[in-house]
Design a protein around this motif. Structure first.
Motif: not given
Length: 268
Positions: A85, A120, A123, A125-126, A139, A141-142, A147-150
């Motif tokens: 982040t 965002e 999908k 980042l957020t 933050t 993302l992949r 939309g999955t976490p990085y």
């Protein structure tokens, strides 16, 4: 004794540019290259659809969004206090994305926030901006847009292979000179092996953008000196000459990361 009135000094504060902001952000991230999963450009072989999230930027001519995304990836390091982040004042985001150019401060801040919100929606980042605060957190993302976490790419699996862009691309100001087709094709050339062909008629299938985008992008990269090109020939027995001329491309030497090295995330 003569007195000096320090309250009427002619000294003016320095003008901080977007380039200054990006360069300092890269220095803070302490890295030599910026890793990006190849899935952002193109899905692995065998996938039902080969297009990656990059196609949306290319088809929309969204060079601001693409530059902003790459810079956000560059800014985020695991060494940050809050992981993948980056938290900055909206005025700093505005300078980093060049939304301050030709705009008043409030409009620049709003444009920076809208740019992050666009990323965002795709999908990638957020982003979060607390009510009443000028601070914005982004933050990662992949990169595949799922939309999955990085997580940091390590290249060990097909889905985890990555390209590495040198920070010199930003420090030398080339990020300010490319347009959307050129930046899309830069990533396409980077994710392929050296001396690859990029037939324009295959672009819709391989990348999801038009043949014209491929041609214009490669021409721009050649004019900027970011890629080099060589001639090759294919047999064509039924043609008058018996062969056809084709071109192969690779990144210029300083743009190519050393083979076999992991991405320099948070490395000295």
């Amino acid at each position: 004794m003569k007195q000096t009135d320090v309250g009427t000094s002619d000294v003016q504060p320095p003008e901080i540019t977007g380039h200054d902001t990006r360069t300092d952000m890269l220095r803070r991230a302490v890295r030599k290259t910026v890793p990006l999963r190849k899935a952002f450009v193109q899905a692995p072989r065998g996938s039902a659809v080969r297009h990656g999230p990059l196609k949306t930027f290319a088809n929309n001519g969204d060079v601001r969004g693409l530059r902003a995304y790459l810079m956000t990836v560059a800014a985020c390091s695991k060494d940050n206090e809050d992981g993948w982040t980056t938290t900055l004042d909206s005025a700093v985001w505005a300078r980093m994305f060049d939304t301050h150019l030709g705009a008043n401060p409030q409009s620049a801040r709003t444009a920076a926030w809208r740019t992050l919100r666009r990323l965002e929606e795709r999908k990638l980042l957020t982003c979060r901006r607390p009510r009443g605060s000028s601070m914005i957190s982004a933050t990662l993302l992949r990169e595949d847009g799922g939309g999955t976490p990085y997580t940091r790419p390590d290249g060990r699996s097909l889905e985890d292979r990555f390209v590495s862009l040198p920070i010199a691309f930003w420090k030398r100001g080339f990020d300010e000179k490319v347009d959307a087709p050129a930046l899309a094709m830069l990533l396409a050339v980077a994710q392929d092996k050296p001396w690859s062909r990029f037939p324009a008629d295959k672009a819709p299938e391989w990348y999801g953008w038009s043949p014209d985008t491929t041609q214009r992008g490669l021409q721009k990269l050649l004019s900027l000196g970011l890629v080099e090109r060589k001639e090759a020939y294919d047999k064509a027995p039924l043609s008058p000459t018996g062969f056809t001329l084709v071109y192969e491309y690779r990144l210029i030497r300083w743009m190519r990361a050393s083979r076999g090295k992991n991405p320099s995330v948070g490395a000295a």
